[in-house]
Design an enzyme around this catalytic site. Sequence first.
Site: not given
Lengths: 255, 77
Positions: A95, A156, A182-183, A204-205
């Site tokens: 990645k 995040g 992301a996001g 993830n977050t």
Amino acid sequence: MLTIADHQFQSRLFTGTGKFATAQTMLEAVAASESQLVTLAVKRLDLDTGSDNILKPLLESGVKLLPNTAGARNVKEALFAAHLAREMLGTNWVKLEIHPDPKYLMPDPIETLEAARILCEQGYVVLPYVHADPVLCRRLEEVGCAAVMPLGSPIGSNQGLVSEPFLKIIIEQAKVPVIVDAGIGAPSQATHAMELGADAVLVNTAIASSSDPVAMGRCFAQAVNTGRQAYVAGLGAVSHQAHNTSPLTGFLNDA
Amino acid sequence: MYKGNGSVSITVNDEVKQIADKARLQNVIESYCENRAVDINSVAVALNSEVVPHSRWQSQICQANDKLELFSVVAGG
């Protein structure tokens, strides 16, 4: 079934391993999410604390590992990180992420395109993290990237699909899988990304920072499945005007 | 444990270390990992900012002032 390079995935949810309170929670959340591709980072060994003991259990769980180049600020550092990761994990998947700015972590498009070109030439399976830029995504496809990973909003931030109009263009044009990365902060946003036709999402977050990451991992699994099934079924057309769903004539028989 | 004559200093992740002159990279990495209970199979190594593949650890000889860096994987997104 989703195919990237020569690899098939049953699940269209990819997960990151960062920010979890404990390694055990991370492993349980990844299992609950049914993710088959997880990201990892490369770091210099700490002289005092040694290394995280996450590699062995992840390998045992059967997930595919996707090392990232986080921390790289330019082409040279990204190539270095990719080479280290290949040595360490025996995978040529990477990645690619190059974000020199620590506040917004915006991916640098110039450095990313050049690094992608070189890594593809060197035989890597490159999944670049980029802004939701349709032109850049085409250029990355042209240099041989196996997929593109446009952002929904800053890493995040849990802001969701701020980039939606541009994600739609990328999805429409891409000949390689599009992974919204992301996001994404809520399962509903993952569903929405999949309804738009994204091939997968990376979360993830939103899972790691939940007060119950394992339950949240399960929620995202369902959300991604639902969104994908809705996309395949085909959403109805949107219109400004109302269209009746019940017959409007003949009931009162008024003369 | 090293068979060279005398010792030389190198840095391992910025820390100055004394090692035997003409020590093999493999031995230096092994002793570092053993002391810290790090799994040697999950480590990647750069010598003077060049990645050294596992297959060359045995033949690579360390020299005075070498800059050795050891890396591992950590959690990340």
